[in-house]
Design a protein around this motif. Structure first.
Motif, mmCIF file in Angstrom:
data_model
loop_
_atom_site.group_PDB
_atom_site.id
_atom_site.type_symbol
_atom_site.label_atom_id
_atom_site.label_comp_id
_atom_site.label_asym_id
_atom_site.label_seq_id
_atom_site.Cartn_x
_atom_site.Cartn_y
_atom_site.Cartn_z
ATOM 1 N N ILE A 600 -20.406 -52.596 -41.835
ATOM 2 C CA ILE A 600 -19.743 -53.121 -40.432
ATOM 3 C C ILE A 600 -20.337 -52.225 -39.165
ATOM 4 C CG2 ILE A 600 -17.350 -53.450 -39.497
ATOM 5 C CD1 ILE A 600 -16.456 -53.892 -42.223
ATOM 6 N N ARG A 603 -23.389 -53.526 -37.662
ATOM 7 C CA ARG A 603 -23.340 -54.804 -37.117
ATOM 8 C C ARG A 603 -23.605 -54.901 -35.565
ATOM 9 N NH1 ARG A 603 -18.856 -58.038 -40.107
ATOM 10 N NH2 ARG A 603 -19.106 -57.420 -42.183
ATOM 11 N N ASP A 605 -22.726 -58.019 -32.676
ATOM 12 C CA ASP A 605 -21.956 -59.054 -32.506
ATOM 13 C C ASP A 605 -22.795 -60.208 -31.724
ATOM 14 O OD1 ASP A 605 -19.938 -60.912 -32.369
ATOM 15 O OD2 ASP A 605 -18.918 -60.069 -30.567
ATOM 16 N N ILE A 612 -21.355 -64.352 -41.288
ATOM 17 C CA ILE A 612 -20.007 -63.832 -41.178
ATOM 18 C C ILE A 612 -18.860 -64.617 -41.106
ATOM 19 C CG2 ILE A 612 -18.777 -61.794 -40.495
ATOM 20 C CD1 ILE A 612 -21.125 -60.754 -41.874
ATOM 21 N N ASP A 615 -12.862 -63.971 -40.914
ATOM 22 C CA ASP A 615 -11.959 -62.799 -41.443
ATOM 23 C C ASP A 615 -13.088 -61.531 -41.433
ATOM 24 O OD1 ASP A 615 -13.801 -63.401 -43.613
ATOM 25 O OD2 ASP A 615 -11.789 -63.828 -44.878
ATOM 26 N N GLY A 616 -14.182 -61.709 -41.031
ATOM 27 C CA GLY A 616 -15.208 -60.719 -40.960
ATOM 28 C C GLY A 616 -15.972 -60.231 -42.331
ATOM 29 N N GLU A 617 -15.573 -61.292 -43.502
ATOM 30 C CA GLU A 617 -16.335 -61.181 -44.825
ATOM 31 C C GLU A 617 -17.873 -61.696 -44.630
ATOM 32 O OE1 GLU A 617 -15.394 -59.458 -47.352
ATOM 33 O OE2 GLU A 617 -13.829 -58.499 -46.032
#
Length: 871
Positions: A600, A603, A605, A612, A615-617
């Motif tokens: 994480i 990363r 953005d 992705i 929920d960020g998964e």
């Protein structure tokens, strides 16, 4: 490589090389007469090959300067241990204005001729030539440093003092001979250090009887901590003979600051095995570990990725070769230490190595050699350590890995770590990485491990390396052979196809493009049967040109499908972030690999164009989902997902590979073989390849010295430019064929003084500095040594240190110097502009220097958070 070696040896035999240099015209004549057929290129390109492989250190229009180590090595083979001697070039240090050895400017009172005859100059010159020669004299004096009336009996010449303090010490000299001696002079060998002065003036000498003493004042003031040796030569003569004797005293200077306590408390101990056989893994019983929770995946593998391991018989050959010839697996071995012909004969590597007939067999063998080196190198990190239970987790254990931040070793989610109770135990537990947290990994182990775990119990830890990259490289190489596209990687002619919809006038989205960049965009819009190359140094707009080219293809050709790759996530993200501002997001997708996506903190953005979830998964999309997008961006290695997912034949019309100079040829094949090729295509590529990069910069990271010297580290971009007639520079026109290769020369990033040296060494003096006001911002800054030259080269006398458990270096003295410059930058305006931490980048090759030392000091001094990035 063998042709290059033999060529240099023959130059030695013919006595064309003398004193490590040769007349360039004679070398050219010899090459054209004897080696033109073997070299398979013009002399200009062959000369560059000699330079790239370090046989040549530099060259001018008239003289070629050869590398001293290589010449000494080859000289032993062709006649004598050293057939060349490199004389000391005093004129390099003394010009008509100044003696740079003694730091003296010539005047009417001190002429050049008089100075060169002076004893101080002669001693300093001799020290430069051969410092060991001063140790051959029989010393007649003993010396010790005295500070505050005390001396260090164990180290009498060591001076340990604080910073920012006036130092008044003395050098006490005692006559240790039985004769009466005369101290004629005290000479500071290094006259360029302004922080220390030796005050000793003997107009007529000082007579000393046996055991008599003389004292020399030494004054110093040090702004920063520093460690260095300061040689002083004491010139004496015996009264009876008047023969000069040169006594050397090496002062050991150690200056401490308030930051010196950050030094290493214990010495780093390497885990490199002493016995070569121990670098190869034993066959153990493995107790499988617990896999991390699976991520959501819609992806289905149609072409199974095979194991592509080293064949057992070859593995045994590697072991036998390493035991007889250890240099086969020793990192950073020089070419001169490797018996190429023997190794190539044993491993059946055929010459010439980069020939298309030997392409598959040679590169396949070098891939096995590189993987074998990875197996060897990973043993360097084996260690003993205790584990801790991770709170609030389902039976996870944390392991501290000191070098993890610098990828030494590299560990990602899903990688494996092995644990043994005893070093020679035949049973080991497999720990699977569930999460990486700074310098720790969370491991999932079998429930049987719970029964033997104790909080402070140490286990023998063995690391493994992730084989996926080398597996997809081997797959790409085999697909290139199966699809018969290897001849296409050795183009001999250009076949251009004009699309029916080529616009007469292109409406560029980026109005700032220069004429060179616009021509490149137009050339890319005309498909060719050969790879198209864009090259140039950093700051010339290669990525900007790629972005505009992709936009124009997308806009003008609705049937185009574009794949954009780069060796690193950072480079791929850079293209993606620029395309977002140019094209609709609905037509582009940035495919992340699972390892990068789960980190994480790494990363960038990019909004909703990545795999992705909200929920960020992380999730892995299906191939059908990916193929809906006209532009797909991913790393070279992750592009194999498209191949193994079964991308339809001819789907992608263009493959762009940015920063391709950083990728090996086999890595560059990953987004080509199986994407632009198929068994039904009869050896033809179904799309256009565009390679962008710079072969004059650092190339790929290669672990095996043997593989590297065999050319495995040569990128496809570099091979084409340096060996193919289509891509070579036309020496008569001083240009490249723009239908094949374009060189960007307008540099928007650097001041012209920064460009000057690389421009002359690597870019044929064609670079043009076209920066803006920011580029020239620091011209006139009072801190510059030369206000018209915006670079400061600051020599630091410091000590590289390592902590006991970490291979990463740090240097406190360099940190202090960086802090001083940052203080000057942040404390004042430059031409009215306030400089903040957002404007400054501090680059260091070692993570420890950043995360532990520099960040600690800056955050302490300025009480603010400093952000760091390590790549």
């Amino acid at each position: 490589m063998l042709v290059l070696e033999n060529f240099v040896k023959d130059l030695l035999r013919e006595k064309i090389i003398v004193n490590y240099q040769a007349d360039r015209n004679r070398v050219r004549e010899f090459y054209n007469q004897k080696y033109r057929g073997l070299g398979e290129c013009c002399f200009y390109d062959f000369n560059w090959k000699l330079w790239e492989k370090w046989y040549i250190s530099s060259f001018t229009k008239k003289i070629i300067y050869f590398d001293q180590r290589w010449i000494d090595h080859f000289a032993a083979e062709v006649g004598g241990n050293r057939v060349n001697s490199k004389p000391f070039q005093e004129e390099a240090y003394v010009d008509g204005i100044k003696c740079h050895i003694c730091n003296i400017v010539f005047t009417e009172r001190i002429s050049r001729k008089t100075h060169l005859k002076s004893l101080p100059h002669q001693i300093r010159t001799q020290y430069l030539k051969d410092p060991q020669s001063f140790l051959t004299y029989n010393k007649v004096v003993d010396c010790e440093l005295v500070l505050h009336n005390t001396t260090n009996r164990d180290e009498p010449l060591k001076l340990e003092v604080p910073t920012k303090t006036d130092i008044n010490a003395c050098l006490r000299i005692q006559n240790a001979s039985s004769n009466v001696i005369n101290i004629m002079d005290i000479i500071e060998v290094n006259s360029l250090i302004p922080d220390i002065t030796v005050e000793a003036k003997f107009d007529h000498g000082v007579l000393l009887k046996q055991n008599d003493l003389a004292e020399i004042d030494i004054r110093a003031y040090f702004e920063h901590s520093v460690y260095f040796l300061y040689p002083i030569v004491i010139v004496t003569s015996a009264v009876e003979s008047n023969e000069n004797i040169f006594n050397i005293a090496l002062l050991d200077i150690a200056v401490r600051s308030e930051f010196s306590d950050l030094h290493s408390k214990s010495k780093y101990v390497s885990n490199i095995p002493k016995v070569l056989s121990s670098v190869y893994e034993m066959v153990d019983d493995i107790i499988p570990g617990r896999q991390p929770p699976p991520y959501m995946s819609f992806y289905k593998e149609k072409l199974k990725l095979k194991n592509y391991g080293i064949p057992p018989e070859l593995d045994e050959k590697f072991k036998a070769l390493a035991n007889v010839h250890p240099q086969f697996i020793v990192r950073d071995t020089t070419a001169g230490e490797i018996p190429f012909e023997l190794f190539c004969s044993i491993l059946q590597i055929q010459y010439p190595i980069n020939n298309k007939e030997n392409y598959h067999s040679n590169l396949e063998m070098l891939l096995h050699v590189e993987e074998n080196q990875l197996k060897v190198d990973i043993r360097d990190y084996d260690m003993q350590a205790a584990l801790k239970e991770v709170k609030d987790s389902a039976r996870l254990y944390s392991l501290e890995v000191p070098g993890l931040a610098e990828a030494r070793p590299s560990l990602l989610r899903g990688d494996k770590v092995y644990l043994k109770e005893q070093k020679n135990s035949p049973i080991k537990f497999e720990g699977i990485v569930h999460q990486v947290v700074e310098t720790q990994v969370y491991l999932g182990l079998n429930s049987r491990f719970d029964k033997i775990f104790l909080p402070k119990k140490k286990f023998y830890i063995q690391f493994s390396f992730n084989r996926r990259t080398i597996r997809v490289e081997k797959q790409a190489l085999n697909l290139a052979l199966q699809h018969n596209i290897i001849p296409s990687l050795y183009p001999e002619y250009i076949e251009m196809t004009i699309l029916s919809a080529v616009p007469k006038q292109i409406n560029f989205s980026n109005r700032q493009l220069n004429e060179e960049q616009r021509i490149i965009v137009q050339n890319i819009m005309i498909p060719k049967n050969i790879p198209y190359i864009i090259f140039g140094p950093p700051g010339t707009g290669k990525t900007v040109t790629i972005v505009e080219s992709v936009y124009q293809l997308w806009k003008n050709y609705p049937n185009c499908r574009i794949l954009i790759c780069a060796p690193s996530n950072a480079a791929t993200n850079e293209v993606a972030s620029r395309l977002i501002d140019t094209m609709p997001k609905s037509d582009m997708f940035r495919l992340l690999g699972s390892a990068y996506a789960t980190e994480i903190n790494q990363r960038v953005d990019l909004g909703d164009i990545v795999n992705i979830q909200r929920d960020g998964e992380f999730y892995m999309p299906s191939l059908d989902q990916l193929l809906k997008y006209r532009v797909v961006m991913t790393t070279i290695v992750t592009a194999a997902r498209l191949v193994n997912g079964g991308v339809p034949n001819g789907h992608f019309t263009h493959v762009f590979i940015d920063e391709s100079g950083y990728a090996t040829e086999t890595q560059t094949l990953i987004p080509i073989a199986g994407i632009l090729s198929n068994v039904d295509n009869k050896g033809e590529l179904t799309g256009q390849i565009i390679l962008a990069g710079d072969h004059r910069q650092l190339g790929p990271i290669i672990h095996s010295s043997f593989a590297k010297h065999c050319g495995y580290g040569t990128s496809l971009l570099e091979r084409l430019i340096t060996t193919s007639k289509l891509y070579s520079r036309n020496t008569s026109k001083n240009s490249y064929d723009s239908k094949c290769v374009s060189k960007l020369v307008k540099n928007y990033r650097s001041h012209e003084t920064i460009l000057k040296l690389p421009n002359e060494l690597f870019y044929d003096k064609e670079l043009i500095a076209v920066g803006n006001d920011i580029t020239n911002l620091f011209i006139g800054w009072k801190t510059l040594k030369n206000v018209d030259f915006p670079i400061i080269f600051h020599h630091v006398e410091g000590v590289d240190q390592r902590d006991e458990t970490s291979p990463s270096f740090f240097n406190i003295q360099e940190v202090e110097q960086v802090i001083e410059y940052l203080s000057k930058l942040f404390s004042s305006k430059v031409k009215g502009m306030k400089i903040t931490e957002k404007h400054v980048g501090v680059i260091t090759p070692y993570r420890k220097q950043v995360s532990i030392k520099l960040s600690f000091l800056l955050n302490t001094l300025w009480k603010q958070h400093i952000s760091w990035r390590h790549s």
